[in-house]
Structures are given as structure tokens and as C-alpha cells.
Motif scaffolding. Sequence first.
Motif, PDB file in Angstrom:
ATOM      1  N   MET A 124       0.820  -1.203   0.000  1.00  0.00           N
ATOM      2  CA  MET A 124       0.000   0.000   0.000  1.00  0.00           C
ATOM      3  C   MET A 124       0.858   1.259   0.000  1.00  0.00           C
ATOM      4  SD  MET A 124      -3.504  -0.853   1.985  1.00  0.00           S
ATOM      5  CE  MET A 124      -4.383   0.079   0.741  1.00  0.00           C
ATOM      6  N   VAL A 125       2.051   1.170   0.593  1.00  0.00           N
ATOM      7  CA  VAL A 125       2.994   2.290   0.506  1.00  0.00           C
ATOM      8  C   VAL A 125       3.456   2.446  -0.937  1.00  0.00           C
ATOM      9  CG1 VAL A 125       5.301   3.081   1.150  1.00  0.00           C
ATOM     10  CG2 VAL A 125       3.762   2.161   2.903  1.00  0.00           C
ATOM     11  N   ALA A 126       3.799   1.337  -1.579  1.00  0.00           N
ATOM     12  CA  ALA A 126       4.268   1.378  -2.968  1.00  0.00           C
ATOM     13  C   ALA A 126       3.198   1.935  -3.899  1.00  0.00           C
ATOM     14  CB  ALA A 126       4.681  -0.017  -3.419  1.00  0.00           C
ATOM     15  N   ASP A 127       1.940   1.682  -3.564  1.00  0.00           N
ATOM     16  CA  ASP A 127       0.835   2.197  -4.384  1.00  0.00           C
ATOM     17  C   ASP A 127       0.501   3.654  -4.074  1.00  0.00           C
ATOM     18  OD1 ASP A 127       0.596  -0.233  -5.664  1.00  0.00           O
ATOM     19  OD2 ASP A 127      -0.985  -0.989  -4.352  1.00  0.00           O
ATOM     20  N   GLY A 128       1.195   4.228  -3.107  1.00  0.00           N
ATOM     21  CA  GLY A 128       1.020   5.641  -2.802  1.00  0.00           C
ATOM     22  C   GLY A 128      -0.145   5.960  -1.893  1.00  0.00           C
ATOM     23  N   TYR A 129      -0.675   4.961  -1.177  1.00  0.00           N
ATOM     24  CA  TYR A 129      -1.864   5.192  -0.353  1.00  0.00           C
ATOM     25  C   TYR A 129      -1.532   5.592   1.084  1.00  0.00           C
ATOM     26  CZ  TYR A 129      -4.445   2.861  -4.120  1.00  0.00           C
ATOM     27  OH  TYR A 129      -4.986   2.514  -5.328  1.00  0.00           O
ATOM     28  N   VAL A 130      -0.450   5.077   1.628  1.00  0.00           N
ATOM     29  CA  VAL A 130      -0.127   5.292   3.034  1.00  0.00           C
ATOM     30  C   VAL A 130       0.836   6.470   3.176  1.00  0.00           C
ATOM     31  CG1 VAL A 130       0.869   4.254   5.108  1.00  0.00           C
ATOM     32  CG2 VAL A 130      -0.484   2.848   3.546  1.00  0.00           C
ATOM     33  N   GLN A 131       0.597   7.286   4.192  1.00  0.00           N
ATOM     34  CA  GLN A 131       1.423   8.469   4.424  1.00  0.00           C
ATOM     35  C   GLN A 131       2.601   8.138   5.346  1.00  0.00           C
ATOM     36  OE1 GLN A 131       0.874  11.462   2.902  1.00  0.00           O
ATOM     37  NE2 GLN A 131      -0.701  10.295   1.808  1.00  0.00           N
ATOM     38  N   PRO A 132       3.739   8.788   5.154  1.00  0.00           N
ATOM     39  CA  PRO A 132       4.841   8.615   6.107  1.00  0.00           C
ATOM     40  C   PRO A 132       4.395   9.027   7.503  1.00  0.00           C
ATOM     41  CG  PRO A 132       5.596   9.737   4.114  1.00  0.00           C
ATOM     42  CD  PRO A 132       4.105   9.682   4.020  1.00  0.00           C
ATOM     43  N   ALA A 133       4.936   8.371   8.505  1.00  0.00           N
ATOM     44  CA  ALA A 133       4.613   8.733   9.877  1.00  0.00           C
ATOM     45  C   ALA A 133       5.037  10.172  10.146  1.00  0.00           C
ATOM     46  CB  ALA A 133       5.317   7.796  10.850  1.00  0.00           C
ATOM     47  N   ALA A 134       4.172  10.916  10.825  1.00  0.00           N
ATOM     48  CA  ALA A 134       4.472  12.307  11.161  1.00  0.00           C
ATOM     49  C   ALA A 134       5.634  12.377  12.148  1.00  0.00           C
ATOM     50  CB  ALA A 134       3.232  12.976  11.749  1.00  0.00           C
ATOM     51  N   GLU A 135       6.227  13.562  12.252  1.00  0.00           N
ATOM     52  CA  GLU A 135       7.401  13.741  13.110  1.00  0.00           C
ATOM     53  C   GLU A 135       7.122  13.341  14.552  1.00  0.00           C
ATOM     54  OE1 GLU A 135      10.472  17.316  14.532  1.00  0.00           O
ATOM     55  OE2 GLU A 135       9.098  17.630  12.837  1.00  0.00           O
ATOM     56  N   ASP A 136       5.946  13.720  15.069  1.00  0.00           N
ATOM     57  CA  ASP A 136       5.597  13.360  16.444  1.00  0.00           C
ATOM     58  C   ASP A 136       5.512  11.846  16.609  1.00  0.00           C
ATOM     59  OD1 ASP A 136       5.501  16.010  17.067  1.00  0.00           O
ATOM     60  OD2 ASP A 136       3.310  16.141  17.189  1.00  0.00           O
ATOM     61  N   VAL A 137       5.009  11.172  15.597  1.00  0.00           N
ATOM     62  CA  VAL A 137       4.886   9.719  15.645  1.00  0.00           C
ATOM     63  C   VAL A 137       6.266   9.066  15.633  1.00  0.00           C
ATOM     64  CG1 VAL A 137       3.980   7.684  14.464  1.00  0.00           C
ATOM     65  CG2 VAL A 137       2.624   9.798  14.521  1.00  0.00           C
ATOM     66  N   VAL A 138       7.137   9.554  14.767  1.00  0.00           N
ATOM     67  CA  VAL A 138       8.502   9.010  14.682  1.00  0.00           C
ATOM     68  C   VAL A 138       9.226   9.179  16.015  1.00  0.00           C
ATOM     69  CG1 VAL A 138      10.751   9.256  13.576  1.00  0.00           C
ATOM     70  CG2 VAL A 138       8.661   9.404  12.201  1.00  0.00           C
ATOM     71  N   THR A 139       9.101  10.363  16.606  1.00  0.00           N
ATOM     72  CA  THR A 139       9.763  10.624  17.890  1.00  0.00           C
ATOM     73  C   THR A 139       9.255   9.680  18.963  1.00  0.00           C
ATOM     74  OG1 THR A 139      10.077  12.959  17.352  1.00  0.00           O
ATOM     75  CG2 THR A 139      10.157  12.353  19.685  1.00  0.00           C
ATOM     76  N   THR A 140       7.944   9.523  19.044  1.00  0.00           N
ATOM     77  CA  THR A 140       7.350   8.643  20.053  1.00  0.00           C
ATOM     78  C   THR A 140       7.755   7.191  19.828  1.00  0.00           C
ATOM     79  OG1 THR A 140       5.448  10.124  20.243  1.00  0.00           O
ATOM     80  CG2 THR A 140       5.179   7.896  21.083  1.00  0.00           C
ATOM     81  N   ALA A 141       7.740   6.756  18.567  1.00  0.00           N
ATOM     82  CA  ALA A 141       8.093   5.371  18.253  1.00  0.00           C
ATOM     83  C   ALA A 141       9.533   5.060  18.638  1.00  0.00           C
ATOM     84  CB  ALA A 141       7.871   5.103  16.774  1.00  0.00           C
ATOM     85  N   ASN A 142      10.429   5.997  18.372  1.00  0.00           N
ATOM     86  CA  ASN A 142      11.841   5.769  18.678  1.00  0.00           C
ATOM     87  C   ASN A 142      12.117   5.733  20.180  1.00  0.00           C
ATOM     88  OD1 ASN A 142      13.064   5.478  16.110  1.00  0.00           O
ATOM     89  ND2 ASN A 142      12.886   7.678  15.750  1.00  0.00           N
ATOM     90  N   GLU A 143      11.210   6.295  20.965  1.00  0.00           N
ATOM     91  CA  GLU A 143      11.403   6.281  22.411  1.00  0.00           C
ATOM     92  C   GLU A 143      11.194   4.900  23.012  1.00  0.00           C
ATOM     93  OE1 GLU A 143       8.637   9.163  23.777  1.00  0.00           O
ATOM     94  OE2 GLU A 143       9.918  10.902  23.331  1.00  0.00           O
ATOM     95  N   GLY A 144      10.336   4.087  22.373  1.00  0.00           N
ATOM     96  CA  GLY A 144       9.972   2.835  23.031  1.00  0.00           C
ATOM     97  C   GLY A 144      10.144   1.572  22.222  1.00  0.00           C
ATOM     98  N   LEU A 145      10.624   1.692  20.988  1.00  0.00           N
ATOM     99  CA  LEU A 145      10.688   0.512  20.127  1.00  0.00           C
ATOM    100  C   LEU A 145      12.087   0.316  19.566  1.00  0.00           C
ATOM    101  CD1 LEU A 145       7.304   1.337  18.498  1.00  0.00           C
ATOM    102  CD2 LEU A 145       7.762  -0.830  19.647  1.00  0.00           C
ATOM    103  N   THR A 146      12.501  -0.938  19.475  1.00  0.00           N
ATOM    104  CA  THR A 146      13.839  -1.238  18.996  1.00  0.00           C
ATOM    105  C   THR A 146      13.896  -1.171  17.473  1.00  0.00           C
ATOM    106  OG1 THR A 146      13.424  -3.620  18.806  1.00  0.00           O
ATOM    107  CG2 THR A 146      14.192  -2.789  20.951  1.00  0.00           C
ATOM    108  N   GLU A 147      15.117  -1.083  16.978  1.00  0.00           N
ATOM    109  CA  GLU A 147      15.328  -1.004  15.534  1.00  0.00           C
ATOM    110  C   GLU A 147      14.780  -2.239  14.820  1.00  0.00           C
ATOM    111  OE1 GLU A 147      19.022  -0.525  12.318  1.00  0.00           O
ATOM    112  OE2 GLU A 147      19.388  -0.384  14.475  1.00  0.00           O
ATOM    113  N   ASP A 148      14.952  -3.427  15.431  1.00  0.00           N
ATOM    114  CA  ASP A 148      14.445  -4.651  14.804  1.00  0.00           C
ATOM    115  C   ASP A 148      12.955  -4.541  14.524  1.00  0.00           C
ATOM    116  OD1 ASP A 148      16.855  -5.912  14.690  1.00  0.00           O
ATOM    117  OD2 ASP A 148      16.504  -7.266  16.376  1.00  0.00           O
ATOM    118  N   TRP A 149      12.189  -4.044  15.503  1.00  0.00           N
ATOM    119  CA  TRP A 149      10.743  -3.951  15.327  1.00  0.00           C
ATOM    120  C   TRP A 149      10.365  -2.840  14.349  1.00  0.00           C
ATOM    121  CZ3 TRP A 149       6.816  -7.083  16.736  1.00  0.00           C
ATOM    122  CH2 TRP A 149       7.098  -8.107  17.654  1.00  0.00           C
ATOM    123  N   LEU A 150      11.044  -1.703  14.422  1.00  0.00           N
ATOM    124  CA  LEU A 150      10.706  -0.586  13.540  1.00  0.00           C
ATOM    125  C   LEU A 150      11.064  -0.871  12.083  1.00  0.00           C
ATOM    126  CD1 LEU A 150      11.742   2.464  15.745  1.00  0.00           C
ATOM    127  CD2 LEU A 150       9.423   1.730  15.161  1.00  0.00           C
TER     128      LEU A 150
END
Length: 456
Positions: A124-150
Amino acid sequence: MTSMRRRAGAVLAGGAAIALALTACDGGGDLGGGGGGGGENADCADYEQYGTFEGATVTISSTISDPAEADALEESWADFSDCTGITIQHNGTNEFESQIYVQVEGGNAPNLAIFPQPGLLSRMVADGYVQPAAEDVVTTANEGLTEDWLTYGTIDDTLYGVPIMGSVKSFVWYSPTAFTDNGYEVPTTWDELMSLTDQIATDNGSETVKPWCFGIESGGATGWPGTDFLEDMVLRTAGPDVYDQWVAHEIPFNDPQIVEALDTAGEILQDPERVNGGIGDPRSIATTAWADAGLQVLEGNCFLFRAASFFEAQLPEGTDVSPEGDIYAFYLPSTTAEEQPLLVAGDYLAAFDEDEATVAVHAFMSSGAWADTRVGLGGVTSPNQGVDPANASSDMLRQTLQLMQDEDAVARFDGSDLMPSSVGAGSFWTAMTNWVDGTQTTEDALTAVENSWPTD
């Protein structure tokens, strides 16, 4: 995925039975409930960072159609909804993969979707439907999730999907009481596991009692437990780097290292002295429902059953699932006790638009606070490091969380969920079924999958 019953519904809608009748294709909101209710005592200071959006509605589509699980999901954001003013409408369906494309292509996309398969998210990303995660989302995700999962929500170095729930598949279920009665100890290496297997066969083996039990029948998704077994073996015999190359088809599906891994699985699954307790000879694996096989542990017909953490949900009500109880699980050993690669699955939250209310919900559900709340409501785990394992609703889920939060653990996502659907939910399932049934050799089964890999 957090629940196999939900996972099977999702893949049936996608790879094996995509031509299902479609319903509720109207932006993801009509079949679900809403946020709110239960947040009267919320401390809204906890949610000030997300802003206020009186009258805003955010829709979420997912595979979560089980009423109890859907209710818990909605309860997990009740306080957030009350404090921010965002009504969250959830539409859970076992026809998610087919419906999401109809909704999006019809201009009725939900604001957010929970993807059970990174492969579908990537398409769905390749088809152009899904938006990149917003900056606030990226910041929050990096606080609690490991690189393997992300990694599995990241496409071309851009984060799109954030893992919000997860499960560990690298477990062997056993009866602690049976182990105690027989003087068996939980193995910590693969050699110890195979020695234990042979000891069980010597001590207890008969026409009906075997060390192991296993089943791969799952309706239109028959074969998937076999793919999990092979994936775990690739991680143990070839290592995570080779696993990554294999899943991405950078090496042939029938590479000699993969042949070795499947032959290693065959030391258990194709040996009539070691399997299939309470059921039949090894060929019975192909026709035995995956969860029914594990129930043989409770019957005393087998001692070992490889299955994910979500097998707990298949056990009869009242079963004592604990380290001293009727049934529990230990980590599927690797070559050494120090190596602990994890085969995992998970649900990834991604957005179809950049509306401020959508971003707020996306960021909140990417946080450790949301994950801790949802885990505390029971029945699921999350890879977010912000979750307190003490909040898990069972000993089994607590053990799962501890493994996922181990900083030294090497986690790899379910390979079949990352492969093209015609392979991961098609030829791979078929090949494992044929291999277990004895109609194809190891080389023939793996070569059949290799020959089926899409050339585009």
C-alpha cells in the motif's frame, strides 16, 4: 499477530480467499464503536501533549473482529478520547485485506489502519496510499521501540507503520507437572532439546505417546504452522543474516542452508518415534488442526509442542497456565544458551492522511503509555519497551514481554508475512503441507516454492 484466530482470518481474506463478499466499505467507521465511556476519572494532564479536537472523528480499520478483543481496544483509548475530544471509530473485520483496498480505491479510506502483515503495508505504501509517519509519531516510536521492530514498518528509510502489539512464536509448550513427575529439566540448547526428546521416547514412548505433537491444518490457511517451524529453524541453523536474505529472496528459497534447516525440522516432524503423540504417524500432522495438536500435552499423549505465545488463548477455560501448572512454555532453544533469536509477529499502525487528529491518535497509540494500558486490559503483548511486564494478564504473556524487551534479543518477523502473498500465503503453505504429508522431499518442496516466486 497477537491472536492466531485473528491472524487466520486476515490471511484467509488476503492470500487464500480474497474473493470474499465485501461489506462495510465506507471509510472504516460504520461497524465499530467509538471512544469515550470509562474516562470520567482521567487525568487529562497526561494527554495535553496531543492537543484538543472537539468534534473530531478518527476512523481505524483492523482485523480485530473478536468482540472481547475489540472492546479492550476501544477501552484502551477511552481516556484519551475524553480528554482530547477525538471520537475514535473502530471497524474490525476478518476481510481486512480485501476491504482496505476497496475502501482506499473508492476514496473512502479510514484515517488509520492496523496492518497484521508488513507485506501488505509495503504494497500500500508502494501504491502511494499510506502516508509517512508524522514527526511526532517518529519521535514517540523511537522512544519505546527497537530497531528490529521498527524495521518492518520502514520502507526506503522512511517510517510508515509503528508496531503496537506483538507476539513471540519461538516457544515450546510443555506440562510442568509432567516434567516434574519424570525428572525432566527445561533444555537451554538445541542439543539438550533433542536429548530430552530421545529420553522421553525411551521413558514414555508407545504407539500413542510420543515426545512431540504437531498439526498444520487451518482451513484455507493450512500449512502456516509448518512455515513458522521452518523459519525458527533457519534462524537457529543459518542465522539472522541468512534469514533476511532468504525472506528477501536474495538467496534462492531452496538454498542449501534452507535445505539444512528444513531437514533439521524433519528430525522431529518426520520421525515416527518422535511425533505425533495421541494422533498418529507423522503424516497426520497435515490433517490435524494446529491447536488440537497442542491439547495433547494436557492429555499426556505428548510432552512437547512448538507454538506461539497466542496458543494460550486456545486452551480450555480453567487451565492452569503457569510454571508449576498444567501447561506452560519455554523458549525454543538455539545452538547455544547465549543465542536467543526470536521469531515474532505484530500489528503495525499506519495512516492514510496527515490530519492533525489522525496524527494525534497515531502518536498516542505509538506510545509506551498506550501499550501499557492495552496490555493491562489483558490478552495481548506489545514490543514497546514502555510496557511494565507486571501488567501482563498471565505468566505466559509476562514471559513473552520479557523476551521481547531483552536488549540483546535478535528479533525477526514472520517470514511468510513478509514474502509476496502468492508465496507466503500460497506456495509456501502448500509446500510445507506436501512435505509433512510425505508427497515431496525437502529439496522438491523448497524448489517448488523457489519456482513459484514472482518474477516482477
